[in-house]
Design a protein around this motif. Structure first.
Motif, PDB file in Angstrom:
ATOM      1  N   ALA A 225       0.909  -1.205  -0.078  1.00  0.00           N
ATOM      2  CA  ALA A 225       0.249   0.173   0.077  1.00  0.00           C
ATOM      3  C   ALA A 225       1.061   1.186  -0.183  1.00  0.00           C
ATOM      4  CB  ALA A 225      -0.865   0.016   1.226  1.00  0.00           C
ATOM      5  N   TRP A 226       1.943   1.283   0.821  1.00  0.00           N
ATOM      6  CA  TRP A 226       2.739   2.560   0.905  1.00  0.00           C
ATOM      7  C   TRP A 226       3.474   2.716  -0.406  1.00  0.00           C
ATOM      8  CZ3 TRP A 226       1.199   5.863   4.045  1.00  0.00           C
ATOM      9  CH2 TRP A 226       0.695   5.466   5.368  1.00  0.00           C
ATOM     10  N   PHE A 227       3.866   1.481  -1.103  1.00  0.00           N
ATOM     11  CA  PHE A 227       4.414   2.010  -2.385  1.00  0.00           C
ATOM     12  C   PHE A 227       3.524   2.444  -3.408  1.00  0.00           C
ATOM     13  CE2 PHE A 227       7.784  -2.053  -2.000  1.00  0.00           C
ATOM     14  CZ  PHE A 227       8.417  -1.016  -0.898  1.00  0.00           C
ATOM     15  N   LEU A 228       2.361   2.126  -3.543  1.00  0.00           N
ATOM     16  CA  LEU A 228       1.296   2.343  -4.220  1.00  0.00           C
ATOM     17  C   LEU A 228       0.930   4.065  -3.874  1.00  0.00           C
ATOM     18  CD1 LEU A 228      -0.948  -0.582  -4.495  1.00  0.00           C
ATOM     19  CD2 LEU A 228       0.539   0.123  -6.392  1.00  0.00           C
ATOM     20  N   SER A 232       1.751   7.611  -6.214  1.00  0.00           N
ATOM     21  CA  SER A 232       0.977   8.423  -6.367  1.00  0.00           C
ATOM     22  C   SER A 232       1.495   9.690  -6.052  1.00  0.00           C
ATOM     23  CB  SER A 232      -0.494   8.081  -6.061  1.00  0.00           C
ATOM     24  OG  SER A 232      -1.335   9.091  -6.252  1.00  0.00           O
ATOM     25  N   LEU A 233       1.664   9.957  -4.679  1.00  0.00           N
ATOM     26  CA  LEU A 233       2.276  11.284  -4.224  1.00  0.00           C
ATOM     27  C   LEU A 233       3.392  11.758  -4.837  1.00  0.00           C
ATOM     28  CD1 LEU A 233       1.726  10.696  -0.502  1.00  0.00           C
ATOM     29  CD2 LEU A 233       0.104  11.893  -1.870  1.00  0.00           C
ATOM     30  N   LEU A 234       4.208  10.820  -5.007  1.00  0.00           N
ATOM     31  CA  LEU A 234       5.459  11.357  -5.874  1.00  0.00           C
ATOM     32  C   LEU A 234       5.140  11.829  -7.181  1.00  0.00           C
ATOM     33  CD1 LEU A 234       8.588  11.455  -5.760  1.00  0.00           C
ATOM     34  CD2 LEU A 234       8.672   9.408  -6.805  1.00  0.00           C
ATOM     35  N   SER A 235       4.242  11.096  -7.720  1.00  0.00           N
ATOM     36  CA  SER A 235       4.009  11.664  -9.151  1.00  0.00           C
ATOM     37  C   SER A 235       3.251  13.116  -9.264  1.00  0.00           C
ATOM     38  CB  SER A 235       3.150  10.918  -9.872  1.00  0.00           C
ATOM     39  OG  SER A 235       3.758   9.487  -9.965  1.00  0.00           O
ATOM     40  N   THR A 236       2.614  13.236  -8.368  1.00  0.00           N
ATOM     41  CA  THR A 236       1.778  14.558  -8.119  1.00  0.00           C
ATOM     42  C   THR A 236       2.829  15.663  -7.770  1.00  0.00           C
ATOM     43  OG1 THR A 236      -0.201  13.534  -7.285  1.00  0.00           O
ATOM     44  CG2 THR A 236       0.103  16.008  -6.888  1.00  0.00           C
ATOM     45  N   LEU A 237       3.835  15.257  -6.783  1.00  0.00           N
ATOM     46  CA  LEU A 237       4.805  16.328  -6.613  1.00  0.00           C
ATOM     47  C   LEU A 237       5.698  16.452  -7.743  1.00  0.00           C
ATOM     48  CD1 LEU A 237       6.298  17.792  -4.188  1.00  0.00           C
ATOM     49  CD2 LEU A 237       7.763  15.820  -3.710  1.00  0.00           C
ATOM     50  N   VAL A 238       6.101  15.723  -8.494  1.00  0.00           N
ATOM     51  CA  VAL A 238       6.973  15.968  -9.687  1.00  0.00           C
ATOM     52  C   VAL A 238       6.142  16.819 -10.574  1.00  0.00           C
ATOM     53  CG1 VAL A 238       7.936  15.040 -11.808  1.00  0.00           C
ATOM     54  CG2 VAL A 238       8.232  13.751  -9.369  1.00  0.00           C
ATOM     55  N   VAL A 239       4.791  16.595 -10.772  1.00  0.00           N
ATOM     56  CA  VAL A 239       3.939  17.373 -11.671  1.00  0.00           C
ATOM     57  C   VAL A 239       4.009  18.805 -11.098  1.00  0.00           C
ATOM     58  CG1 VAL A 239       1.609  17.904 -12.718  1.00  0.00           C
ATOM     59  CG2 VAL A 239       2.636  15.574 -12.437  1.00  0.00           C
ATOM     60  N   ARG A 282       6.049   6.406 -19.722  1.00  0.00           N
ATOM     61  CA  ARG A 282       7.194   5.525 -19.037  1.00  0.00           C
ATOM     62  C   ARG A 282       6.841   5.012 -17.815  1.00  0.00           C
ATOM     63  NH1 ARG A 282      12.262   5.774 -21.613  1.00  0.00           N
ATOM     64  NH2 ARG A 282      12.476   3.918 -20.366  1.00  0.00           N
ATOM     65  N   VAL A 283       5.950   5.517 -17.195  1.00  0.00           N
ATOM     66  CA  VAL A 283       5.478   5.077 -15.613  1.00  0.00           C
ATOM     67  C   VAL A 283       4.199   4.448 -15.811  1.00  0.00           C
ATOM     68  CG1 VAL A 283       7.064   6.915 -14.445  1.00  0.00           C
ATOM     69  CG2 VAL A 283       4.660   7.358 -15.172  1.00  0.00           C
ATOM     70  N   ILE A 284       3.458   4.238 -16.720  1.00  0.00           N
ATOM     71  CA  ILE A 284       2.116   3.798 -16.735  1.00  0.00           C
ATOM     72  C   ILE A 284       2.296   2.159 -16.227  1.00  0.00           C
ATOM     73  CG2 ILE A 284       0.538   2.630 -18.270  1.00  0.00           C
ATOM     74  CD1 ILE A 284       0.609   4.825 -20.058  1.00  0.00           C
ATOM     75  N   LEU A 285       3.261   1.546 -16.362  1.00  0.00           N
ATOM     76  CA  LEU A 285       3.279   0.314 -15.817  1.00  0.00           C
ATOM     77  C   LEU A 285       3.743   0.105 -14.550  1.00  0.00           C
ATOM     78  CD1 LEU A 285       4.930  -1.774 -19.287  1.00  0.00           C
ATOM     79  CD2 LEU A 285       2.423  -1.193 -18.424  1.00  0.00           C
ATOM     80  N   VAL A 286       4.132   1.315 -13.898  1.00  0.00           N
ATOM     81  CA  VAL A 286       4.724   1.027 -12.544  1.00  0.00           C
ATOM     82  C   VAL A 286       3.730   0.630 -11.424  1.00  0.00           C
ATOM     83  CG1 VAL A 286       5.753   2.610 -10.724  1.00  0.00           C
ATOM     84  CG2 VAL A 286       6.683   2.513 -12.968  1.00  0.00           C
ATOM     85  N   PRO A 287       2.537   0.991 -11.265  1.00  0.00           N
ATOM     86  CA  PRO A 287       1.585   0.643 -10.348  1.00  0.00           C
ATOM     87  C   PRO A 287       1.343  -0.906 -10.378  1.00  0.00           C
ATOM     88  CG  PRO A 287       0.889   2.684 -11.381  1.00  0.00           C
ATOM     89  CD  PRO A 287       2.141   2.261 -12.365  1.00  0.00           C
ATOM     90  N   ALA A 299      13.631  -0.599  -7.053  1.00  0.00           N
ATOM     91  CA  ALA A 299      14.135  -1.709  -8.045  1.00  0.00           C
ATOM     92  C   ALA A 299      12.959  -1.888  -8.807  1.00  0.00           C
ATOM     93  CB  ALA A 299      14.416  -2.938  -7.220  1.00  0.00           C
ATOM     94  N   THR A 300      11.664  -1.939  -8.346  1.00  0.00           N
ATOM     95  CA  THR A 300      10.339  -2.161  -9.247  1.00  0.00           C
ATOM     96  C   THR A 300      10.284  -0.902 -10.103  1.00  0.00           C
ATOM     97  OG1 THR A 300       9.685  -3.559  -7.361  1.00  0.00           O
ATOM     98  CG2 THR A 300       8.036  -2.913  -9.167  1.00  0.00           C
ATOM     99  N   PHE A 301      10.498   0.099  -9.632  1.00  0.00           N
ATOM    100  CA  PHE A 301      10.310   1.430 -10.545  1.00  0.00           C
ATOM    101  C   PHE A 301      11.264   1.309 -11.575  1.00  0.00           C
ATOM    102  CE2 PHE A 301      11.103   5.698 -11.918  1.00  0.00           C
ATOM    103  CZ  PHE A 301       9.908   6.349 -11.677  1.00  0.00           C
ATOM    104  N   VAL A 302      12.483   1.113 -11.391  1.00  0.00           N
ATOM    105  CA  VAL A 302      13.506   0.993 -12.514  1.00  0.00           C
ATOM    106  C   VAL A 302      13.110  -0.107 -13.715  1.00  0.00           C
ATOM    107  CG1 VAL A 302      15.822   0.431 -13.207  1.00  0.00           C
ATOM    108  CG2 VAL A 302      15.090   2.002 -11.168  1.00  0.00           C
TER     109      VAL A 302
END
Length: 404
Positions: A225-228, A232-239, A282-287, A299-302
């Motif tokens: 859960a915390w990874f997911l 989401s929070l990291l993506s929002t922060l980057v945007v 590039r990050v669609i498949l990360v979740p 590691a999973t993100f990369v």
């Protein structure tokens, strides 16, 4: 007589997948990017009439995409007398065949995942979305009132302006928008990754014909859960950081020269669009990778980032087409909700407005989780079958599950 010391080595037998909440074989520790999947032996002879889908082809070139089945020279016969372009039947123990998927098979599999395990795909995901929207609605009611009063004091000095006759409605719309954004939208942003993770876990089991229980699905997703949520929070922060930098650049250019500011605005907007589309694809498949695989976050993100490198346009095209279809359906469904929302605004009731927005979020968010989440999960599995030979592992897992 053969002694234990002289007994020949016996080949290791594949470990069958455990029942219940365990992950299917092949998901826990994925092969390193660019290596063959476990169980695949590139030196073993392959039958020419039935080449294995999802595994790197043999041949002098040794490159994926060359000398593939069904891609023979024009005028030559395919190996084993097969007709060029013929695709042999693949094992289908679950919702999709275990080979690279077509667009129709992706969509059919997304609907099939709901039919195969409605308790998880409909029940558990709906509970997550509804609970998040309910909490967000309760939070948004005082926020809506606060923002409405804030904008009311801001527009107070314009009440006598003839050109500002609709400022009352504008005030309510702004209050509802900001209140709902900070309330329901924020809670839904935190809950949607969990619902998407539930869909990915359910789809990963449905692919091999196994139905996971609600409790096991939640237990597996809760571990990640915390990874997911963190993604989401990291993506929002980057945007947000990207937009702040863009605004700062444009404002700086306008302060130097208006003409330079206009040119800079166009260039920055174009850069934001191109960079945003590229990074998002590039990050669609990360979740789904975070939900299904058992590795660490980075590691999973990369891995998921590299996984989409050779399938950029296919992943982007399928995701955009699916989003457009959902958008059209959402507009049709939202028509009666819009009428109810208009009545709520006319009644000047913050509770009615918040509830109307909450119902809208439940419907649109539910459709997005069910269909888009299922398609994204299958797109992740399909890409791994194309690039890593995951179909070999899934076929072994399905065979072991069928023997139980």
């Amino acid at each position: 007589m053969t002694t234990p010391e002289s007994a020949p080595d016996q080949p290791a037998q594949p470990t069958p997948p455990q029942s219940g909440g365990s992950q299917p074989a092949g998901w826990g520790e994925p092969p390193r990017y660019g290596q063959y999947a476990p169980g695949y032996d590139p030196s073993a002879p392959q039958a020419p009439e039935q080449p294995q889908y999802g595994t790197p082809p043999s041949g002098p070139a040794g490159q994926y995409g060359q000398n593939q089945y069904g891609q023979t020279q024009y005028g030559q016969h395919a190996p084993g007398g097969a007709v060029p372009g013929y695709r042999p039947a693949a094992d289908k123990p679950g919702i999709v065949p275990l080979r690279p998927l077509t667009l129709g098979e992706l969509y059919d599999g997304a609907f099939g995942a709901v039919r195969h395990n409605p308790a998880v795909t409909l029940g558990l995901t709906a509970i997550i979305v509804v609970v998040a929207v309910a909490i967000g609605t309760l939070v948004s009611i005082p926020l809506t009132t606060w923002f409405t009063d804030l904008f009311g004091s801001f527009f107070a000095e314009l009440e006598n302006d003839p050109a500002a006759q609709d400022l009352g409605l504008t005030q309510d719309l702004l209050g509802v928008t900001y209140g709902s954004l900070l309330g329901t939208s924020l809670l839904l942003m935190l809950a949607s990754p969990l619902a998407m993770g539930v869909m990915a876990v359910s789809v990963s089991d449905s692919v091999i014909g196994r139905k996971i229980s609600v409790s096991d699905a939640w237990r597996r997703v809760a571990k990640r859960a915390w990874f997911l949520i963190g993604f989401s929070l990291l993506s929002t922060l980057v945007v947000l950081v990207a937009y702040v930098l863009a605004v700062g650049i444009v404002v700086g250019l306008f302060s130097v020269d208006p003409t330079l500011g206009v040119v800079g605005l166009l260039v920055v907007l174009a850069g934001l669009v191109v960079a945003g589309v590229w990074a998002f694809t590039r990050v669609i498949l990360v979740p789904p990778a975070l939900a299904v695989e058992g590795g660490g976050f980075w590691a999973t993100f990369v891995r998921a980032w590299k996984l989409s490198r050779g399938s950029f346009w296919r992943v982007l095209g399928i995701y955009l087409l699916t989003s457009i279809i959902l958008s059209v359906i959402g507009q049709i469904v939202s028509l009666p909700i819009g009428a109810v929302l208009g009545l709520a605004l006319m009644s000047a009731s913050d509770v009615a407005v918040a509830v109307s927005y909450g119902v809208t979020y439940v419907i649109t968010g539910g459709m997005s989780v069910l269909f888009l989440g299922g398609v994204t999960a299958l797109l992740y599995i399909d890409t791994r079958m194309r690039r890593e030979g995951l179909d070999v592992q899934l076929q072994a897992a399905a065979a072991a599950a069928a023997d139980k």
